[in-house]
Structures are given as structure tokens and as C-alpha cells.
Scaffold this active site. Structure first.
Site: not given
Length: 340
Positions: A44, A255, A257, A286
Site C-alpha cells: 500500500g 515481466g 514480456r 507497485d
């Protein structure tokens, strides 16, 4: 002058203890590591910092207001000396963070495997994050000074809280857009019904496969047994998520790709950014969520709709920010500012 768009991130705040090692030790093995450092973290808080930093259009000007809502242990020296100052230096207000007596701040022990291109393994102790469970307390904080333009949530606060807030803010009458990143995935999963009316779902490949299995049970679509999810798999899954739950936008980070996105009839892939060296992948996801959330907040504050969002550009910029992040150490401190 129109008021700034507002993002409120409801989620976890952790202290990260990061150990770098040439390789991960085996069972019963003691291994000399390279270093141990202490950082501000939590999914968060990471996403709030990413939103805050993305909102800086220059070193001194921020065009989106970002608030963090969560909980820490009262009197925790790491909160006052590290976590709170890091949030505030990133342009995030911590006035929505409750300090709770008799409970520790959440912690994450992160092992960074230098021998495997900076991949990480993480152990989380939730602590105060699991006290973010009282809607009577939360709702006045979330809705102070009016409803926010965007709410961002993840999976490190109680499942009951997340499901209740999804129910409140996903209604068609509510103008607030919810971005939900179900990471980590709750052990009990997320029912498709809870995602009804969601504005944006962001998942990585692992989380996507778990969703695939839920949708397969409902619709008998074929789940790939092994290997990477192909674009055809993603087309099929996202069609069901749009049709079944009415999710407006689905984004799948893949990732190396790249990133897949689907917004109804608009679908596409954005290639991964090539980098010279991956140092630490800890906050890459994040960072992506924070940058995408900021782009959405800017858009919805002006146009109040999702259909006209330039999703390809939003995904591309978020992808570029994540690529900068993985070339730096740490979690929050590795997230780039928007003006970079």
C-alpha cells in the site's frame, strides 16, 4: 482553478528488512550474505509513494493529491523516523494512517538473490495492517472533503475490508474509480461477484492464472497447464472478466514480456523496456500501479469516464517507470519521480 484530482490508497505499511545474498541458502544451510538494510515498504505504501512521485511534474510541482490510509504500531520508531518521512517526501499525506496501541507495525523480510538477476523472496508479518478492518472508521477518512477520484487497494489488508470497500465503491452511482491489485492473492481467493463494476484490475501472470481458474469453473474455458500465458489466453480471459463482472479495464503485467491490456474492444501488448542491469525487482509492480493510477486520476477528474482514456499511453508510461525502478536498490526509494 479546478481542484487537483485526489487518489486515496488504502493498504499496508511495512518496514522492510532487505538482505542481499549471492544465492538463496538451502534447508539447514547458513550462508554469508552481502548486506542487510532497513527500508520503508508495504504494498500500500509503495503504491502511494509511486502515485505521489508520479504526480510531480517538476521538482516542486505536484498535480495530483495523494493520501495514504492504513495502520501502524503506536510508538514505532521506524514509522516516525523512516516510513512517515518517506511518504511525505514523496508527496503523500500520512494523516489517514492510524497509530494503534499494542500492535507492531507490519514487517517484510526480503531476500534479494543477486545470483538470479535480482529476483526476490519475501516473508510478511502483517501486524497493524490486519487492524484495517473497521468500515465505520474508514469511511469518514476515505470520503473526507468529498469522494476521491481514485481509490487504490491491494491484498495486504483484511479480505473482508477489501470486499466491503469494493461493494461500496464499485456501484454505478459512485464516481470514484477503484484500481484493485489483488497482491498477494487472498488464500480464499476473490469471488468474481466482488469485482462487479470494478474500474481497473491489475494482476501479474501468477495472479492472472488464479483468476483464470475461477473463471474456468464458471465457464469451462481452458486454462493453460504450464508455460506462459499467450495473448490468445489473455484475450479469452479478459473477455469473460468484462462480460461476467463488468470490469472496465484489465491489465496483466508479464515481466520481461511486457504488459497486456484490455478495455472492452481495445486490446494490446506493450513490450518490456530493455534495461542494462536489473538490480532489484521489489517495487516494480507497485511502481506500475502507482503510475497507472495517477494517469487515471488525471483523466477522470477532467472527463469522468473510462472509455476515452488513452490506455496504451498510460500503460506505456507506467511500464517505463517500472523499468527505471528495477535498476535501483530498495522499494520506495527506487521509484522514479514523474519529471524523470
Amino acid at each position: 482553478m479546478a481542484p487537483q484530482p485526489v487518489i486515496r490508497v488504502i493498504g499496508s505499511l511495512n518496514i522492510d528488512f532487505v538482505t542481499r545474498t549471492p544465492r538463496v541458502p538451502g534447508p539447514g544451510e547458513t550462508l554469508q550474505a552481502t548486506s542487510m538494510t532497513v527500508h520503508a515498504g508495504g504494498k500500500g505504501a509503495n503504491q502511494a509513494v509511486a502515485c505521489g512521485k508520479a504526480a510531480f511534474i517538476s521538482e516542486t510541482t505536484q498535480d495530483v493529491t495523494v493520501d495514504m490510509i492504513g495502520a501502524v504500531g503506536k510508538g514505532d520508531p521506524y514509522y516516525t523516523s523512516l516510513l512517515k518521512p518517506t511518504l511525505e517526501k514523496s508527496g503523500v499525506s500520512a494523516t489517514g494512517v492510524e497509530e494503534i496501541e499494542g500492535v507492531q507495525t507490519g514487517t517484510a523480510t526480503i531476500i534479494v538473490d543477486e545470483g538470479s538477476n535480482g529476483e526476490n523472496r519475501i516473508l510478511v508479518v502483517p501486524g497493524a495492517n490486519h487492524r484495517v478492518n473497521d468500515l465505520k472508521k474508514l469511511m469518514p477518512i476515505i470520503s473526507r472533503d468529498g469522494e476521491p477520484d481514485v481509490i487504490v487497494m491491494q491484498g495486504e489488508i483484511p479480505r473482508s475490508t477489501v470486499l466491503a470497500l469494493l461493494n461500496v465503491f464499485n456501484s454505478s452511482e459512485n464516481r470514484t474509480c477503484v484500481i484493485f491489485n489483488p497482491a498477494p492473492v487472498f488464500p480464499e481467493g476473490i469471488p468474481i461477484a466482488a469485482l462487479a463494476g470494478l474500474a481497473v484490475l491489475v494482476v501479474n501472470e501468477t495472479e492472472c492464472l488464479l483468476l483464470f481458474k475461477v473463471v474456468e469453473e464458471l465457464n469451462s474455458i481452458q486454462v493453460p497447464d504450464e508455460g506462459d500465458l499467450e495473448e490468445s489466453h489473455l484475450d479469452r480471459l479478459t473477455k469473460h472478466l468484462h462480460d461476467l463482472a463488468g470490469i472496465s479495464i484489465v491489465v496483466v503485467t508479464l515481466g520481461s514480456r511486457g504488459v497486456y491490456y484490455s478495455a472492452g474492444q481495445t486490446r494490446g501488448m506493450v513490450s518490456a523496456v530493455k534495461v542494462k542491469k536489473v538490480v532489484d525487482t521489489t517495487a516494480a509492480g507497485d511502481t506500475f500501479v502507482g503510475y497507472f493510477s495517477t494517469a487515471l486520476a488525471r483523466h477522470t477528474a477532467m472527463k469522468h469516464d473510462l472509455e476515452s482514456l488513452d490506455i496504451a499511453t498510460a500503460v506505456t508510461k507506467a511500464n517505463e517507470a517500472a523499468a527505471k525502478c528495477v535498476q535501483r536498490d530498495g522499494a520506495m526509494e527506487s521509484i522514479p519521480f514523474g519529471y524523470e
